[in-house]
Design a protein around this motif. Structure first.
Motif, short mmCIF file in Angstrom:
data_model
loop_
_atom_site.label_atom_id
_atom_site.label_comp_id
_atom_site.label_asym_id
_atom_site.label_seq_id
_atom_site.Cartn_x
_atom_site.Cartn_y
_atom_site.Cartn_z
N ALA A 67 0.41 0.85 0.15
CA ALA A 67 1.73 0.51 -0.40
C ALA A 67 2.55 1.81 -0.51
N PHE A 68 3.58 1.93 0.35
CA PHE A 68 4.32 3.20 0.45
C PHE A 68 5.47 3.28 -0.52
N GLU A 69 5.79 4.52 -0.87
CA GLU A 69 6.96 4.79 -1.68
C GLU A 69 8.20 4.27 -0.95
N PRO A 70 9.20 3.76 -1.69
CA PRO A 70 10.40 3.21 -1.05
C PRO A 70 11.02 4.17 -0.05
N ASN A 71 11.29 3.62 1.16
CA ASN A 71 11.97 4.34 2.24
C ASN A 71 11.19 5.55 2.76
N PHE A 100 9.15 5.48 5.23
CA PHE A 100 9.49 5.29 6.64
C PHE A 100 10.85 4.59 6.66
N PRO A 101 11.93 5.31 6.95
CA PRO A 101 13.28 4.73 6.86
C PRO A 101 13.44 3.42 7.65
N GLU A 102 12.77 3.34 8.80
CA GLU A 102 12.92 2.14 9.62
C GLU A 102 12.28 0.90 8.98
N LYS A 103 11.38 1.11 7.99
CA LYS A 103 10.72 -0.01 7.32
C LYS A 103 11.42 -0.40 6.01
N GLY A 104 12.41 0.37 5.61
CA GLY A 104 13.17 0.01 4.43
C GLY A 104 12.43 0.31 3.12
N ARG A 105 12.83 -0.39 2.07
CA ARG A 105 12.33 -0.12 0.72
C ARG A 105 10.86 -0.51 0.54
N TRP A 106 10.45 -1.63 1.14
CA TRP A 106 9.10 -2.13 0.91
C TRP A 106 8.29 -2.12 2.21
N PHE A 107 7.30 -1.27 2.23
CA PHE A 107 6.38 -1.26 3.38
C PHE A 107 4.95 -1.22 2.85
N GLU A 108 4.28 -2.35 2.95
CA GLU A 108 2.90 -2.46 2.46
C GLU A 108 2.06 -3.24 3.49
N PRO A 109 1.59 -2.54 4.54
CA PRO A 109 0.72 -3.22 5.50
C PRO A 109 -0.61 -3.59 4.83
N TYR A 110 -1.06 -4.82 5.06
CA TYR A 110 -2.28 -5.32 4.45
C TYR A 110 -3.19 -5.88 5.54
N VAL A 141 3.16 -7.37 3.38
CA VAL A 141 3.29 -8.16 2.15
C VAL A 141 4.34 -7.62 1.18
N GLY A 142 4.83 -6.39 1.40
CA GLY A 142 5.86 -5.85 0.52
C GLY A 142 7.20 -6.53 0.76
N SER A 143 7.87 -6.90 -0.32
CA SER A 143 9.17 -7.57 -0.21
C SER A 143 9.83 -7.60 -1.57
N ALA A 144 11.06 -8.11 -1.61
CA ALA A 144 11.74 -8.24 -2.90
C ALA A 144 10.98 -9.21 -3.81
N ARG A 145 10.36 -10.21 -3.19
CA ARG A 145 9.58 -11.16 -3.96
C ARG A 145 8.30 -10.53 -4.48
N HIS A 146 7.71 -9.67 -3.67
CA HIS A 146 6.50 -8.94 -4.08
C HIS A 146 6.83 -7.45 -4.13
N ASP A 147 7.52 -7.05 -5.19
CA ASP A 147 7.89 -5.64 -5.36
C ASP A 147 6.70 -4.91 -5.97
N TYR A 148 5.85 -4.39 -5.08
CA TYR A 148 4.60 -3.77 -5.52
C TYR A 148 4.83 -2.53 -6.37
N THR A 149 6.02 -1.93 -6.28
CA THR A 149 6.27 -0.71 -7.07
C THR A 149 6.28 -1.00 -8.57
N LYS A 150 6.41 -2.28 -8.92
CA LYS A 150 6.38 -2.66 -10.34
C LYS A 150 5.02 -3.20 -10.76
N SER A 151 4.11 -3.31 -9.81
CA SER A 151 2.78 -3.83 -10.13
C SER A 151 2.03 -2.85 -11.01
N ASP A 152 1.14 -3.38 -11.84
CA ASP A 152 0.38 -2.54 -12.78
C ASP A 152 -0.43 -1.48 -12.05
N TRP A 153 -1.09 -1.86 -10.95
CA TRP A 153 -1.95 -0.90 -10.23
C TRP A 153 -1.14 0.23 -9.61
#
Length: 333
Positions: free
Chosen positions: A101-105, A107-117, A132-144
């Motif tokens: 789960a990458f920090e937002p941007n 990879f600029p071409e992948k945008g804010r959410w890039f989480e290959p699973y 799986v990273g998206s506005a619906r699944h904003d992993y940056t706010k997840s507890d882990w």
């Protein structure tokens, strides 16, 4: 004649009193010894289970970190990261999926959410890739993710339930590790998702080995062993247990011990029966192992010892009475 009868009666009462005192002392000594043996026995089984689980977890961590190391070596592009996640999926068959789960941007071409699973699909051991990273699944706010940024070190997530309507739904735990660039900035948070199936198998093997160990069980009076082992979270929740034998810790003192990583034992009702629970921490993870011992396992040997001692005393009194009676007949003759 009366004098002889009185003498015989006095001797019988004296011998009976002495033997009763000896019986009581022997029974108390046996009871204490058996309680001590039981305590040492099940604390030993608990320690062995804890160490075996700790070693298995350590191996799983090493396998996961090998995958994360590959990701760290291939941060030049999104495709390289995905290939790195794919490269070592065969290391541990108990892992259901690996993610980065990458920090937002980043990879600029992948945008804010890039989480290959990279994960297994339903009814298959083949791994596929999902983003799986998206506005619906904003992993940056997840507890882990938040914990990884705060702790800057690897850890195991709290157990959670995952549901997607397929066969891979179930209780999971994730081993998490943050990755940093050469300047010490967070790049991404990697994780390996695992079910508790491996832990259930491990506990089953531990219980079976303990019950079948000839050396361990050589001098047991009670061969019908009914103890079982479970793994607890530090809040007292039972993570895994034999089918139909779950147990949950609600005692505040026990939960405090679990959170402070202390060992102990407690009496409680398990499955409608009185039992003693021996519990202790598992190394390098916030879990504990507990061995549940029904009181019958402890009481049956004590009862058997008491019955044996009582039988010996009764037989002894009968023999003495017969000898005195024979002597009495001889004197009358």
């Amino acid at each position: 004649m009366k004098k002889t009868t009185k003498t015989k009666g006095f001797i019988m009462l004296t011998v009976a009193a002495v033997m009763l005192v000896m019986l009581t002392l022997c029974f108390l000594a046996c009871r204490y010894t058996m309680k001590a043996e039981t305590h040492v026995r099940y604390v030993g089984i608990m320690d062995v289970a804890s160490e075996k689980i700790a070693k298995t977890i350590s191996g799983m961590e090493m396998n996961a970190m090998n995958v994360f190391d590959e990701v760290e070596k291939h941060l030049e592009s999104p495709d390289a990261v995905i290939a790195a996640l794919h490269s070592k999926t065969s290391l541990n068959p108990d892992v259901n999926g690996y993610f980065a789960a990458f920090e937002p941007n980043y990879f600029p071409e992948k945008g804010r959410w890039f989480e290959p699973y990279i994960h297994k699909t339903e009814n298959s051991n083949q791994f596929v890739m999902s983003q799986v990273g998206s506005a619906r699944h904003d992993y940056t706010k997840s507890d882990w993710y938040v914990r990884a940024k705060e702790r800057s070190m690897s850890f195991w997530s709290d157990p959670y339930y995952y549901y997607d309507g397929t066969s891979i739904s179930g209780h999971y735990c994730t081993f998490v590790e943050p990755l940093y660039d050469a300047e010490g900035k967070l790049v991404c948070v990697c994780g390996a998702d695992m079910t508790f199936e491996w832990l259930s198998k491990e506990l089953k093997q531990i219980d079976y080995a303990s019950k079948q160990d000839d050396l361990l069980n050589r001098y047991l009076l009670n061969k019908d062993l009914d103890f079982f082992t479970v793994v607890l979270n530090d809040d007292g929740t039972c993570l895994t247990h034999p089918e139909g034998k779950g147990v949950s810790m609600k005692d505040e003192h026990v939960i405090s011990d679990l959170q402070q990583r202390k060992s102990g034992k407690v009496k409680m009702i398990v499955g409608g029966k009185s039992a003693t629970v021996y519990y202790g921490p598992i190394r390098n993870i916030e879990w504990a192992v507990a061995v549940i011992v029904p009181d019958q396992n402890v009481q049956q040997p004590v009862i058997m010892a008491g019955v044996t001692l009582l039988t010996v005393v009764v037989l002894g009194l009968i023999v003495i009475w017969m000898l005195l009676k024979r002597k009495s007949y001889a004197e009358e003759s």
